[in-house]
Write an enzyme that holds these catalytic residues in place. Structure first.
Site, mmCIF file in Angstrom:
data_model
loop_
_atom_site.group_PDB
_atom_site.id
_atom_site.type_symbol
_atom_site.label_atom_id
_atom_site.label_comp_id
_atom_site.label_asym_id
_atom_site.label_seq_id
_atom_site.Cartn_x
_atom_site.Cartn_y
_atom_site.Cartn_z
ATOM 1 C CD GLU A 21 -3.211 -1.081 1.933
ATOM 2 O OE1 GLU A 21 -3.273 -0.230 2.844
ATOM 3 O OE2 GLU A 21 -4.128 -1.903 1.716
ATOM 4 C CD GLU A 69 -3.546 -6.147 2.854
ATOM 5 O OE1 GLU A 69 -4.460 -5.457 3.358
ATOM 6 O OE2 GLU A 69 -2.338 -5.885 3.007
HETATM 7 O O1 AHR Z 1 -5.221 -6.177 6.731
HETATM 8 C C1 AHR Z 1 -5.172 -5.037 7.511
HETATM 9 C C2 AHR Z 1 -4.537 -3.861 6.788
HETATM 10 O O2 AHR Z 1 -5.320 -3.483 5.707
HETATM 11 C C3 AHR Z 1 -3.187 -4.114 6.180
HETATM 12 O O3 AHR Z 1 -2.150 -3.995 7.088
HETATM 13 C C4 AHR Z 1 -3.097 -3.042 5.142
HETATM 14 O O4 AHR Z 1 -2.299 -3.401 4.054
HETATM 15 C C5 AHR Z 1 -4.535 -2.800 4.752
HETATM 16 O O5 AHR Z 1 -4.862 -1.461 4.746
#
Ligand code: AHR
Length: 496
Positions: free
Chosen positions: A178, A309
């Site tokens: 991110e 994710e």
């Molecule tokens: O999964 C939780 C968080 O969500 C992670 O650390 C981040 O990459 C995302 O914003």
């Protein structure tokens, strides 16, 4: 329970599509809340049975899922993690503050060697996410050398001194996380240049070939993906776009409310349910959008798209640390997962990997643990288990002809077919006729995951409220008929 008109699901068994990579069933474990500490890792002195500090019951439960890869150490944590603090004797390891997740002190007792031991116990490929945000190129390059180089070198000598002679095999490497947000608040072009630079010094040592994954976009930010693709492409110049990094990622969470008020994991009404399902369905638009941008720069589809994710994100359970992201998991979460898998299967040509967030005790977890050694398999766990036969199978086309509340996908592997079906209608049962073209099923069996209510969940005191049961199947002239209860997920498996 009312029964609406039968839905017809046509499966073209003899029209092979792309391979559904097993890596679409990947996982994610971050130093966040009780995912690592208390979830996977309790330390060698814990009364909870463990191997080298890793919970034996957690490993056993997860082995049933055939976890193909595990992403670690973050997430946002990855960009403040300095790997050299997590090697060597535990008593000598420095501590740090986990500023992203609860401002708690991290003692670095779970580090590189512990993670690699966990992957070995799970039979999962490691997917390590390196630190771009607050690290250095040298630090990342050293980590790759420490892990994967054979023979003799400064990092190899350190690894050997810490008890590991042989290099490990590391297939997947993340270039930060991110970068548009917690990973450095960068602009796309600035990050694209950094990703090229970091990727250059993440060397392939010996036989180890890294699959480098550039930190990708937030949901439908197509301009981010375009900047990354532009930075590695030169259409018509003869250079392969995947020479520098081999994949770009994207993150997409199902958030039915707002970021400030995401909604309760268990206390929701039908409107909330429908909003959640609509949000989950949107993952298809997002994958399609990023794929289209990538197609423009990489028409041969050499660069992979990685959704590293995904999952539901609710308000934390009342009374728990807001920074720990601990949430319950209901039949609604299970359907979010089954819907995602149908989408992943349809887009398996470009989408090569996906990682649910996260495996234990955080967000849409497979397992919930308590401090006394209690362990709960969530409804989402059961979807992963029931669907595992799709891993590395060949996708085949599925058309849901009637029944917009039904989602489905299918694959064939080693003379067997696996068909997944979700009835997303929270109120009405649905008769489903499977119309099979190009083959016949022999001795089909069905499994059903449903619950008294969409809000039903499993707890330590009642762990099997949502658990798979046999599903009755009736023969039909060209296939099978079954009844899917409201809010249910089913699989049909058979030789053909
Ligand atoms: O999964 C939780 C968080 O969500 C992670 O650390 C981040 O990459 C995302 O914003």
């Amino acid at each position: 329970m009312t029964t609406a008109q039968a839905a017809r699901v046509v499966v073209d068994l003899d029209v092979p599509g792309p391979t559904i990579s097993r890596h679409l069933y990947g996982h994610f474990a971050e130093h966040l809340g009780r995912c690592i500490y208390g979830g996977f890792y309790v330390g060698e002195d814990s009364p909870i049975p463990n191997e080298g500090g890793i919970r034996v019951d957690v490993v056993e439960a997860l082995r049933a899922l055939n976890i193909p890869n595990l992403r670690w150490p973050g997430g946002c944590f990855a960009d403040e993690y300095h790997w050299k603090d997590g090697i060597g004797p535990k008593a000598d390891r420095p501590t740090m503050v986990n500023t992203h997740w609860g401002n708690v002190e991290e003692n670095n007792h779970f580090g590189t060697h512990e993670f690699m031991a966990l992957c070995e116990l799970l039979g999962a490929d490691p997917y390590i996410c390196g630190n771009v945000g607050s690290g250095t190129v040298q630090e990342m390059s050293d980590w790759v050398e420490y892990l994967t180089r054979d023979g003799d070198s400064p990092m190899v000598r350190q690894r050997k001194a810490n008890g590991r002679d042989e290099p490990w095999r590391i297939p997947f490497w993340g270039i930060g996380n991110e970068a548009w947000g917690c990973g450095g608040n960068m602009r796309a072009e600035a990050y694209a240049d950094l990703a090229r630079r970091y990727a250059t010094y993440c060397r392939d040592h010996g036989d180890n070939q890294l699959y480098r994954i550039a930190a990708g976009a937030n949901k439908d930010d197509l301009t981010w993906t375009e900047a990354l693709m532009k930075s590695i492409s030169c259409l018509g110049c003869g250079r392969d776009p995947q020479n520098i990094f081999q994949a770009v990622s994207v993150h997409y969470y199902t958030v039915a409310g707002t970021w400030e008020e995401k909604g309760s994991a268990t206390d929701f009404d039908l409107d909330d349910y429908h909003r959640t399902i609509a949000q989950a369905r949107d993952v298809e638009r997002i994958i399609r959008g990023h794929s289209a941008v990538m197609d423009a720069y990489d028409p041969e589809r050499k660069v992979g798209l990685v959704l590293d994710e995904w999952g539901t994100w609710w308000d934390v359970e009342p009374g728990t640390n807001p920074g720990f992201l601990y949430q319950q998991n209901t039949m609604r979460d299970a359907l979010v997962a089954s819907l995602h898998f149908d989408v992943f299967h349809r887009h398996a040509e470009r989408l090569v990997m996906a990682n649910i967030a996260q495996t234990v005790n955080v967000l849409q977890a497979m397992l919930l643990t308590d401090g006394d050694g209690g362990l709960v398999r969530t409804p989402t766990y059961h979807v992963f288990e029931m669907n595992k036969g799709h891993q590395d199978a060949t996708g085949v086309p599925v058309h849901v002809v009637e029944g917009q509340e039904v989602s489905a996908s299918a694959s064939v592997k080693d003379g067997r077919v696996l068909i997944s079906l979700s009835n997303l209608d929270p109120v009405s049962a649905r008769d489903v006729v499977l119309d099979l073209r190009g083959g016949e099923l022999r001795q089909p069996t069905g499994r059903l995951l449903t619950a008294p209510k969409p809000q039903s969940c499993n707890t330590v005191s009642d762990p099997d409220v949502v658990a798979p049961a046999p599903l009755g199947l009736e023969p039909e002239p060209r296939g099978l008929r079954m009844t899917l209860p409201p809010h249910s997920f089913a699989t049909v498996s058979s030789a053909w």
